[in-house]
Design a protein around this motif. Structure first.
Motif, PDB file in Angstrom:
ATOM      1  N   LYS A 196     -63.651   3.406   0.651  1.00  0.00           N
ATOM      2  CA  LYS A 196     -64.118   4.593   1.354  1.00  0.00           C
ATOM      3  C   LYS A 196     -63.337   5.799   0.835  1.00  0.00           C
ATOM      4  CE  LYS A 196     -65.582   2.390   5.641  1.00  0.00           C
ATOM      5  NZ  LYS A 196     -65.690   1.086   5.121  1.00  0.00           N
ATOM      6  N   GLY A 232     -60.473  -1.661   2.164  1.00  0.00           N
ATOM      7  CA  GLY A 232     -60.417  -2.640   3.237  1.00  0.00           C
ATOM      8  C   GLY A 232     -60.488  -4.057   2.702  1.00  0.00           C
ATOM      9  N   THR A 258     -60.525  -8.269   3.770  1.00  0.00           N
ATOM     10  CA  THR A 258     -60.883  -9.169   4.861  1.00  0.00           C
ATOM     11  C   THR A 258     -59.885 -10.323   4.956  1.00  0.00           C
ATOM     12  OG1 THR A 258     -62.256 -10.552   3.442  1.00  0.00           O
ATOM     13  CG2 THR A 258     -63.329  -8.648   4.472  1.00  0.00           C
ATOM     14  N   ALA A 294     -60.546  -5.877   7.383  1.00  0.00           N
ATOM     15  CA  ALA A 294     -61.742  -5.047   7.308  1.00  0.00           C
ATOM     16  C   ALA A 294     -62.951  -5.887   7.690  1.00  0.00           C
ATOM     17  CB  ALA A 294     -61.914  -4.501   5.892  1.00  0.00           C
ATOM     18  N   ASP A 295     -64.014  -5.217   8.033  1.00  0.00           N
ATOM     19  CA  ASP A 295     -65.271  -5.872   8.371  1.00  0.00           C
ATOM     20  C   ASP A 295     -65.820  -6.564   7.125  1.00  0.00           C
ATOM     21  OD1 ASP A 295     -67.846  -6.585   9.098  1.00  0.00           O
ATOM     22  OD2 ASP A 295     -68.423  -4.591   9.777  1.00  0.00           O
ATOM     23  N   ASP A 296     -66.193  -7.834   7.251  1.00  0.00           N
ATOM     24  CA  ASP A 296     -66.729  -8.602   6.115  1.00  0.00           C
ATOM     25  C   ASP A 296     -67.942  -7.945   5.476  1.00  0.00           C
ATOM     26  OD1 ASP A 296     -64.835 -10.606   6.269  1.00  0.00           O
ATOM     27  OD2 ASP A 296     -66.062 -11.884   7.551  1.00  0.00           O
ATOM     28  N   ASN A 297     -68.727  -7.214   6.251  1.00  0.00           N
ATOM     29  CA  ASN A 297     -69.973  -6.632   5.744  1.00  0.00           C
ATOM     30  C   ASN A 297     -69.845  -5.173   5.333  1.00  0.00           C
ATOM     31  OD1 ASN A 297     -71.363  -9.075   6.279  1.00  0.00           O
ATOM     32  ND2 ASN A 297     -71.442  -8.513   8.431  1.00  0.00           N
ATOM     33  N   ALA A 298     -68.691  -4.577   5.517  1.00  0.00           N
ATOM     34  CA  ALA A 298     -68.498  -3.164   5.195  1.00  0.00           C
ATOM     35  C   ALA A 298     -68.175  -2.982   3.716  1.00  0.00           C
ATOM     36  CB  ALA A 298     -67.373  -2.586   6.041  1.00  0.00           C
ATOM     37  N   ASP A 299     -68.517  -1.814   3.188  1.00  0.00           N
ATOM     38  CA  ASP A 299     -68.142  -1.460   1.824  1.00  0.00           C
ATOM     39  C   ASP A 299     -66.623  -1.356   1.786  1.00  0.00           C
ATOM     40  OD1 ASP A 299     -68.023  -0.560  -0.769  1.00  0.00           O
ATOM     41  OD2 ASP A 299     -69.275   1.194  -0.453  1.00  0.00           O
ATOM     42  N   PRO A 300     -65.945  -2.058   0.861  1.00  0.00           N
ATOM     43  CA  PRO A 300     -64.478  -2.076   0.881  1.00  0.00           C
ATOM     44  C   PRO A 300     -63.817  -0.745   0.530  1.00  0.00           C
ATOM     45  CG  PRO A 300     -65.309  -3.307  -0.997  1.00  0.00           C
ATOM     46  CD  PRO A 300     -66.497  -2.925  -0.172  1.00  0.00           C
ATOM     47  N   SER A 311     -67.620  -2.596  -5.495  1.00  0.00           N
ATOM     48  CA  SER A 311     -67.989  -1.685  -4.415  1.00  0.00           C
ATOM     49  C   SER A 311     -68.928  -0.662  -5.023  1.00  0.00           C
ATOM     50  CB  SER A 311     -66.754  -1.011  -3.836  1.00  0.00           C
ATOM     51  OG  SER A 311     -67.121  -0.073  -2.843  1.00  0.00           O
TER      52      SER A 311
END
Length: 117
Positions: free
Chosen positions: A55, A73, A75, A47-53, A96
């Motif tokens: 969803k 997500g 990382t 997952a993107d390091d900066n995205a909210d894990p 989160s």
């Protein structure tokens, strides 16, 4: 994969086999079907390091029911940590929003030894 939702916390407990599948395939998914609906749980890597894990997605299904999709997500850093700690009850914990999220490898079925981190 077992998912426990309690109050403001979500715990994902996976097997060692599922951890390896996540690393190799990038996703593990579980579906629980109800009368006209489905609850889908998935762990996605990387997952993107900066995205909210966490969803949540709610959608309609053709027969008039609903699909609730809970995605988590992780990382490269998360997986590296989870792999490095070996057999460990604590697992990986993060926040989160106002939700506490934990990812654990089921120690009853974990052949990896305990490691110092």
């Amino acid at each position: 994969m077992n998912v426990k939702i309690s109050g403001n916390s979500i715990t994902f407990k996976i097997s060692e086999f599922e951890l390896n599948a996540l690393i190799e395939q990038g996703v593990i998914t579980q579906e629980t079907r109800f009368d006209t609906g489905v609850f889908v749980t998935r762990i996605i890597f990387p997952a993107d390091d900066n995205a909210d894990p966490i969803k949540f997605l709610v959608s309609n299904v053709p027969d008039g029911g609903a699909c609730i999709d809970l995605s988590f997500g992780v990382t490269h850093k998360d997986i590296s940590f989870l792999s490095a700690i070996g057999k460990n009850r604590e697992g990986l914990s993060m926040k989160s929003g106002n939700i506490d999220v934990t990812l654990q490898v089921d120690i009853r079925k974990d052949s990896r030894g305990r490691k110092a981190v």
